[in-house]
Design a protein around this motif. Structure first.
Motif, mmCIF file in Angstrom:
data_model
loop_
_atom_site.group_PDB
_atom_site.id
_atom_site.type_symbol
_atom_site.label_atom_id
_atom_site.label_comp_id
_atom_site.label_asym_id
_atom_site.label_seq_id
_atom_site.Cartn_x
_atom_site.Cartn_y
_atom_site.Cartn_z
ATOM 1 N N THR A 553 0.935 -1.505 0.126
ATOM 2 C CA THR A 553 0.453 0.012 -0.094
ATOM 3 C C THR A 553 0.688 1.142 -0.173
ATOM 4 O OG1 THR A 553 0.134 0.358 1.968
ATOM 5 C CG2 THR A 553 -2.379 -1.090 1.208
ATOM 6 N N MET A 554 -0.151 2.243 -0.583
ATOM 7 C CA MET A 554 1.016 3.414 -0.455
ATOM 8 C C MET A 554 0.146 4.743 0.792
ATOM 9 S SD MET A 554 2.247 4.201 -4.836
ATOM 10 C CE MET A 554 3.884 3.477 -5.152
ATOM 11 N N ASP A 555 0.835 5.667 1.304
ATOM 12 C CA ASP A 555 0.163 6.352 2.103
ATOM 13 C C ASP A 555 0.477 7.799 0.990
ATOM 14 O OD1 ASP A 555 -0.335 5.240 4.215
ATOM 15 O OD2 ASP A 555 1.513 6.220 5.363
ATOM 16 N N LEU A 556 -1.159 8.930 0.314
ATOM 17 C CA LEU A 556 -1.272 9.123 -0.618
ATOM 18 C C LEU A 556 -1.864 10.601 -0.010
ATOM 19 C CD1 LEU A 556 -1.802 6.583 -3.848
ATOM 20 C CD2 LEU A 556 0.401 8.087 -3.244
ATOM 21 N N TYR A 563 -1.881 15.543 6.156
ATOM 22 C CA TYR A 563 -2.195 14.645 6.182
ATOM 23 C C TYR A 563 -2.455 13.049 5.036
ATOM 24 C CZ TYR A 563 -2.159 15.445 11.278
ATOM 25 O OH TYR A 563 -0.474 16.008 11.949
ATOM 26 N N GLN A 564 -2.816 12.170 5.196
ATOM 27 C CA GLN A 564 -2.682 11.237 4.238
ATOM 28 C C GLN A 564 -3.177 9.600 4.157
ATOM 29 O OE1 GLN A 564 0.751 11.959 5.568
ATOM 30 N NE2 GLN A 564 1.226 10.474 6.841
ATOM 31 N N VAL A 565 -3.616 9.506 3.069
ATOM 32 C CA VAL A 565 -4.877 7.971 3.004
ATOM 33 C C VAL A 565 -4.136 7.071 2.327
ATOM 34 C CG1 VAL A 565 -6.692 7.300 1.801
ATOM 35 C CG2 VAL A 565 -6.762 9.636 2.469
ATOM 36 N N ALA A 588 -10.368 8.488 -5.018
ATOM 37 C CA ALA A 588 -11.458 6.945 -5.172
ATOM 38 C C ALA A 588 -11.491 7.535 -3.507
ATOM 39 C CB ALA A 588 -11.620 6.397 -6.053
ATOM 40 N N ALA A 589 -10.201 7.124 -3.063
ATOM 41 C CA ALA A 589 -10.000 6.692 -1.229
ATOM 42 C C ALA A 589 -10.576 7.976 -0.641
ATOM 43 C CB ALA A 589 -9.151 5.843 -1.099
ATOM 44 N N HIS A 590 -10.185 9.286 -1.045
ATOM 45 C CA HIS A 590 -10.335 10.668 -0.016
ATOM 46 C C HIS A 590 -11.667 10.706 -0.623
ATOM 47 C CE1 HIS A 590 -9.734 14.378 0.651
ATOM 48 N NE2 HIS A 590 -8.061 13.891 1.210
ATOM 49 N N GLU A 591 -12.549 10.747 -1.747
ATOM 50 C CA GLU A 591 -13.783 11.364 -1.297
ATOM 51 C C GLU A 591 -14.343 10.245 -0.327
ATOM 52 O OE1 GLU A 591 -17.229 12.500 -5.233
ATOM 53 O OE2 GLU A 591 -14.884 11.820 -6.011
ATOM 54 N N GLU A 592 -14.306 8.896 -0.632
ATOM 55 C CA GLU A 592 -15.264 7.980 -0.199
ATOM 56 C C GLU A 592 -15.101 8.376 0.751
ATOM 57 O OE1 GLU A 592 -15.931 3.592 0.464
ATOM 58 O OE2 GLU A 592 -13.660 4.266 -0.727
ATOM 59 N N ARG A 593 -13.695 9.015 1.423
ATOM 60 C CA ARG A 593 -13.675 9.400 3.716
ATOM 61 C C ARG A 593 -13.867 10.474 3.661
ATOM 62 N NH1 ARG A 593 -8.669 7.031 7.150
ATOM 63 N NH2 ARG A 593 -9.686 7.915 8.414
ATOM 64 N N PHE A 594 -13.856 11.164 2.755
ATOM 65 C CA PHE A 594 -14.516 13.002 3.317
ATOM 66 C C PHE A 594 -15.250 14.111 1.998
ATOM 67 C CE2 PHE A 594 -9.812 11.920 4.127
ATOM 68 C CZ PHE A 594 -9.612 12.011 5.631
ATOM 69 N N ALA A 603 -0.881 13.998 -6.991
ATOM 70 C CA ALA A 603 -1.314 13.567 -5.683
ATOM 71 C C ALA A 603 0.765 13.026 -5.375
ATOM 72 C CB ALA A 603 -1.410 11.641 -6.321
ATOM 73 N N GLU A 604 0.856 13.160 -4.674
ATOM 74 C CA GLU A 604 2.170 12.874 -3.624
ATOM 75 C C GLU A 604 2.119 11.530 -2.755
ATOM 76 O OE1 GLU A 604 5.066 16.149 -1.834
ATOM 77 O OE2 GLU A 604 3.012 16.046 -0.669
ATOM 78 N N LEU A 605 3.311 11.032 -3.130
ATOM 79 C CA LEU A 605 3.640 9.579 -1.958
ATOM 80 C C LEU A 605 4.327 10.832 -0.747
ATOM 81 C CD1 LEU A 605 3.727 6.695 -1.196
ATOM 82 C CD2 LEU A 605 6.488 6.990 -3.171
ATOM 83 N N VAL A 606 3.507 9.390 0.186
ATOM 84 C CA VAL A 606 4.767 9.888 1.968
ATOM 85 C C VAL A 606 5.394 8.782 2.469
ATOM 86 C CG1 VAL A 606 3.976 11.151 4.375
ATOM 87 C CG2 VAL A 606 2.608 11.823 2.192
ATOM 88 N N THR A 607 4.533 7.852 2.069
ATOM 89 C CA THR A 607 5.088 6.659 3.038
ATOM 90 C C THR A 607 4.663 4.854 2.585
ATOM 91 O OG1 THR A 607 5.153 7.758 4.933
ATOM 92 C CG2 THR A 607 5.210 4.881 5.312
#
Length: 704
Positions: A553-556, A563-565, A588-594, A603-607
């Motif tokens: 997985t990626m934290d993006l 903060y990231q998803v 899509a994940a960001h919209e589903e959650r927020f 989009a930026e990769l963090v971890t």
């Protein structure tokens, strides 16, 4: 034709040491045959409580530890050591100018209106925090070389100060661990008896404060863990067990004792996590992938969310909160873990009259020693368990299946110490205690479920723990849930999660880059390194290479966002085509959650994250016998109070072991078993399923 030979029994032992009780489960992996044990926790030496539960269980079955193939453990040791500040004498080596990061924290106030705000004390005192000349840039390039002479000088000071363990936390070490590793070599040369924790190993992620706290916390408890695990093994060895000991880690997997000794901070909240894994195990058997888990024991209640047979996970947990249960008042530990909300509401939670003359419950607990007043072990203060005795939920003559007699008179006397100053009857005060603890859990549950975008009206409450099944109906009714499911042996469900969870471990590396600028070969190398570490960890735990499962997985985040998803990656090679799919996945994940996503922002990769697991243990849930009579046999009748009726009513009591698949019980009922008591209210329709689960069904408005 000759009979086919039977496979030798494969027994798996799990034991979960809680704040009040130690739960033990013994399962035969081929058939699912299950036997349970329970004993009071012995805080001064938890291994005694384990022996007190394991030995009678083996004796009852006529077997010994030599017949057990694997033993798996969940512990509160790490949590308790951090909360009580009973760890080892710890030092910190930090990049010059950053030794006070763990005290400066984020400079955010968890309560804006508190004049005298108490903040959590750092785990390392200032005189044992040392500056080390060295510096890396954000990409891991050396700006200032490591001053090895200074490290050697500091190591001599550590030896003179009697330091047992040291945390080394240098800036940007998650991109280049060379300075931390060399500093560790020098410390070990000068002080071979000192244990060393490196942030690049413990928590190789961005956010300096959280990484520093996590590494210090790991160092703080590291000397305690080997002694504890070795003692637990000795206790099991006295019963004949000679195989390795495994432990539940906070992310929901099983790890070897060697990994636990190296990274003890990963054991934080291992017991509550085991309960969620048990819910997933039973959920798969029942065909219910979405659940709210409700684990209420003697000290706390824990609420979790399972979606599509997966636990919701988080990467930060607060421990040792100054203002208990107030977010931001504790030490943030950055480790992968199953996400749970904890409430100071357990059977041992103490009721009191607060400073404004109102009744209040918790978060202080009577625990196992001295325990609730009704335990007759020296406790005199009124607790939730005492109230449950007065209200008729608990049978004083059948606690722990009759092994422990409850003193009903002592429960009433304890509650009378509150009812007198409040000008209420003992019964009214007991009702108030039950109402307050239920409302505390209700408020926390609403927030936790809503923040994760779930609708409680579509979910069952999966209830377990010694006290959970007695309070689950009222909680589910108030949340307008579909109903309640109580698994077999609900009082020891967390222990069941230990023997059914896979060997698993999580790895993370922060690597900040915009996805459209990321080099596939660099990311491939980052993930390959974590997967190699995972394969080595699995090998230590005896997992065959062919059984290893890898999830990436990626934290993006939106570029520049705070903060990231976490977003799942597809299988296959990490190439430009794959990376181009991650942006849309993130939006899509960001919209589903927020409820929104800014698709115009890159989009930026963090971890980068990897979970490496063995195959899930395929232990069947045994069927129970079908009912031959339509009506379930009533064991007794007693007066029980139900809030929705506002009065006590004569209620049938059933012995759970006598219930069969197909039994249907409408309305109010109490179900008793050794591990817990289940209370069904007037609006429930209770059925017994093929596995022996007690299922209370409700309609959307809370009526049957």
């Amino acid at each position: 034709m000759a009979d086919m030979p039977h496979a030798a029994p494969d027994w798996r032992l799990g034991f979960d040491i809680g704040g009040t009780f130690t739960d033990i489960v013994l399962v035969e992996s081929g058939t699912g045959e299950t036997h349970l044990g329970k004993s009071l926790t012995t805080p001064q030496d938890p291994s005694v409580g384990v022996a007190n539960g394991v030995a009678p269980l083996f004796q009852r079955l006529g077997m010994g530890g030599s017949e057990v193939s694997v033993a798996i453990h969940a512990t509160t040791l790490i949590t308790n050591a951090l909360i009580e500040r009973k760890g080892a004498r710890t030092a910190l080596l930090a990049t010059q100018g950053f030794r006070d990061t763990i005290e400066m924290a984020t400079e955010l106030r968890y309560d804006n209106y508190a004049i005298s705000l108490a903040m959590p004390e750092p785990l390392v005192s200032r005189r044992l925090r040392f500056d080390v000349p060295e510096r890396l840039d954000r990409d891991g390039n050396v700006l200032v070389p490591l001053d090895e002479a200074k490290v050697r000088e500091i190591a001599g000071t550590l030896k003179a100060e009697g330091v047992e363990t040291v945390a080394i936390v240098f800036l940007h070490s998650f991109r280049n661990a060379a300075h931390e590793e060399r500093a560790a070599e020098i410390v070990r040369e000068v002080c071979p008896d000192i244990l060393v924790s490196l942030s690049s190993h413990v928590s190789p992620e961005i956010r300096e404060y959280e990484r520093s706290v996590t590494t210090c916390a790991n160092a703080f408890v590291q000397p305690l863990t080997p002694r504890y695990i070795d003692k637990a093994l000795q206790g099991l060895a006295s019963s004949g067990y000679a195989n390795p000991l495994y432990v539940m880690v906070s992310s929901g997997g099983i790890a070897s004792a060697e990994v636990a000794k190296d990274l003890p901070i990963r054991l934080l909240e291992s017991g509550p996590t085991a309960g969620v894994m048990a819910a997933i195990y039973y959920g798969k058997a029942l065909g219910i992938g979405d659940l709210v888990t409700f684990d209420m024991g003697g000290t706390t209640a824990k609420i979790g969310l399972v979606s599509d047979y997966r636990a919701q996970k988080s990467n930060v947990f607060e421990v040792g909160r100054v203002s208990r249960f107030q977010k931001g008042s504790g030490l943030p530990v950055r480790i992968p873990m199953v996400e749970l909300i904890e409430i100071g509401a357990g059977g041992g939670s103490i009721a009191k009259v607060n400073t404004v003359g109102l009744l209040d419950v918790g978060p202080d607990s009577a625990g196992a020693v001295p325990g609730p007043a009704c335990y007759d072990r020296g406790g005199t203060r009124p607790t939730v368990t005492d109230a449950n005795v007065v209200l008729g939920y608990l049978n004083p003559d059948y606690f722990l299946g009759g092994e422990m007699q409850l003193d009903a008179a002592a429960a009433r006397d304890a509650i009378a110490t509150l009812s007198a100053p409040l000008g209420e009857s003992v019964e009214a005060c007991a009702r108030g205690i039950a109402s307050i603890v239920n409302q505390n859990m209700l408020a926390a549950s609403k927030i936790h479920i809503a923040e994760r975008g779930a609708d409680p009206r579509k979910l069952y409450l999966f209830a377990f723990g010694g006290a959970g099944p007695a309070h689950a109906y009222e909680l589910a009714r108030s949340l307008h849930m579909k109903g309640v499911i109580v698994p077999p042996g609900a009082g020891a469900t967390s222990a069941m999660g230990l023997v059914t969870a896979p060997v698993s471990f999580d790895f993370a590396r922060s690597f900040m880059v915009r996805l459209d600028r990321a080099a596939p070969d660099e990311l491939t190398a980052v993930f390959a390194q974590m997967e190699a570490e995972g394969a080595e960890t699995m090998a230590q735990a005896g997992v065959p290479a062919g059984d290893i499962v890898v999830e990436r997985t990626m934290d993006l985040r939106h570029a520049g966002q705070g903060y990231q998803v976490n977003v799942a990656m597809p299988d296959g090679p990490i190439d430009r085509a794959m990376l181009d799919t991650m942006g849309p996945r993130f939006y899509a994940a960001h919209e589903e959650r927020f409820g929104h996503a800014h698709t115009m922002i890159p989009a930026e990769l963090v971890t980068c994250r990897v979970t490496v697991s063995g195959r899930v243990a395929s232990i069947p849930v045994p069927d129970i016998a079908a009912a031959t009579d339509e009506a379930a046999p009533v064991k007794a009748w007693r007066m029980v109070y139900f809030p929705e009726l506002g009065t006590e009513v004569e209620t049938p009591v059933y012995e759970r072991s006598q219930l069969r698949h197909g039994h249907r019980i409408p309305g109010a009922a109490v179900f008793e078993e050794r591990e817990c008591t289940i209370v069904a209210g007037p609006s429930a329709t209770t059925t017994i399923d093929r596995y022996g689960s007690v299922r209370m069904d409700l309609t959307a408005d809370g009526s049957a």
